[in-house]
Scaffold this motif. Structure first.
Motif, mmCIF file in Angstrom:
data_model
loop_
_atom_site.group_PDB
_atom_site.id
_atom_site.type_symbol
_atom_site.label_atom_id
_atom_site.label_comp_id
_atom_site.label_asym_id
_atom_site.label_seq_id
_atom_site.Cartn_x
_atom_site.Cartn_y
_atom_site.Cartn_z
ATOM 1 N N ILE A 158 0.807 -1.166 0.206
ATOM 2 C CA ILE A 158 0.107 0.156 0.281
ATOM 3 C C ILE A 158 1.045 0.990 -0.011
ATOM 4 C CG2 ILE A 158 -1.494 0.963 1.368
ATOM 5 C CD1 ILE A 158 -2.604 -1.543 2.908
ATOM 6 N N MET A 159 0.863 2.079 -0.438
ATOM 7 C CA MET A 159 1.513 3.439 -0.961
ATOM 8 C C MET A 159 0.349 4.608 -0.475
ATOM 9 S SD MET A 159 3.734 5.075 -3.206
ATOM 10 C CE MET A 159 4.323 7.121 -3.234
ATOM 11 N N VAL A 160 0.931 5.193 0.475
ATOM 12 C CA VAL A 160 -0.232 6.313 0.481
ATOM 13 C C VAL A 160 0.963 8.003 0.284
ATOM 14 C CG1 VAL A 160 -0.839 7.824 2.406
ATOM 15 C CG2 VAL A 160 -0.997 5.305 2.705
ATOM 16 N N ALA A 180 3.572 5.994 -9.020
ATOM 17 C CA ALA A 180 4.422 5.293 -7.647
ATOM 18 C C ALA A 180 3.045 4.485 -7.040
ATOM 19 C CB ALA A 180 5.229 6.109 -6.245
ATOM 20 N N LEU A 181 2.374 5.180 -7.288
ATOM 21 C CA LEU A 181 0.993 4.891 -6.417
ATOM 22 C C LEU A 181 0.337 4.188 -7.662
ATOM 23 C CD1 LEU A 181 -0.586 8.366 -6.350
ATOM 24 C CD2 LEU A 181 -0.473 6.364 -4.721
ATOM 25 N N ALA A 182 0.773 4.483 -9.237
ATOM 26 C CA ALA A 182 0.248 3.142 -9.624
ATOM 27 C C ALA A 182 0.693 1.700 -9.945
ATOM 28 C CB ALA A 182 0.219 3.709 -11.511
ATOM 29 N N ALA A 183 2.178 1.947 -9.635
ATOM 30 C CA ALA A 183 2.724 1.103 -9.331
ATOM 31 C C ALA A 183 2.870 -0.469 -8.173
ATOM 32 C CB ALA A 183 4.402 0.726 -9.120
ATOM 33 N N ALA A 184 2.399 0.158 -6.776
ATOM 34 C CA ALA A 184 2.237 -0.499 -5.938
ATOM 35 C C ALA A 184 0.793 -0.885 -5.738
ATOM 36 C CB ALA A 184 0.828 0.960 -4.472
ATOM 37 N N THR A 185 0.406 -2.287 -5.091
ATOM 38 C CA THR A 185 -0.413 -2.811 -5.024
ATOM 39 C C THR A 185 -1.960 -1.914 -4.867
ATOM 40 O OG1 THR A 185 0.667 -4.512 -4.314
ATOM 41 C CG2 THR A 185 -1.712 -5.272 -4.123
#
Length: 127
Positions: free
Chosen positions: A27-29, A38-43
């Motif tokens: 999870i990226m916040v 980075a948000l797109a690459a995170a689960t």
């Protein structure tokens, strides 16, 4: 882990590295400023809506309407509850289908009658 003061390419590289190492979900916040790759690459990408860019909002999976990170554990708990409910519903539906089709398979009811009884809507409703 918490990482801050990273450039956009460093964020993306860190997300990819942690994803490779952990093997599980990530999870990226982010606040949405230069976070979109980075948000797109995170689960699961979670973005804070008040400061978010349009691109970050488009690629994020979860959009927090308040800039409050304390709601992230609540979101995770609700996601787990939802997953559990969906699994229970699918299991119940498959069980009902098996028990509805069993008399037809054993020859007690014709197949068309089993299909007719399993329909959710009335086939001849005129209202």
């Amino acid at each position: 882990e918490v990482h801050f003061s990273l450039k956009p390419e460093d964020k993306l590289n860190k997300v990819k590295a942690v994803s490779r190492e952990g093997g599980g979900g990530l999870i990226m916040v982010g606040d949405g400023i230069n976070d979109a790759p980075a948000l797109a690459a995170a689960t699961v990408g979670i973005v804070l809506a008040q400061r978010a860019s349009a691109t970050a909002v488009a690629v994020a999976d979860v959009l927090l309407l308040q800039d409050n990170l304390c709601v992230v554990p609540f979101c995770i708990a609700k996601a787990r509850q939802t997953t559990s409910l969906v699994k229970q519903s699918v299991a119940l539906a498959l069980t009902c289908i098996v028990f509805a089709a069993l008399p037809s398979v054993l020859g007690f009811l014709p197949l068309w009658l089993t299909v007719f009884f399993s329909m959710k809507e009335e086939p001849f409703s005129f209202a």
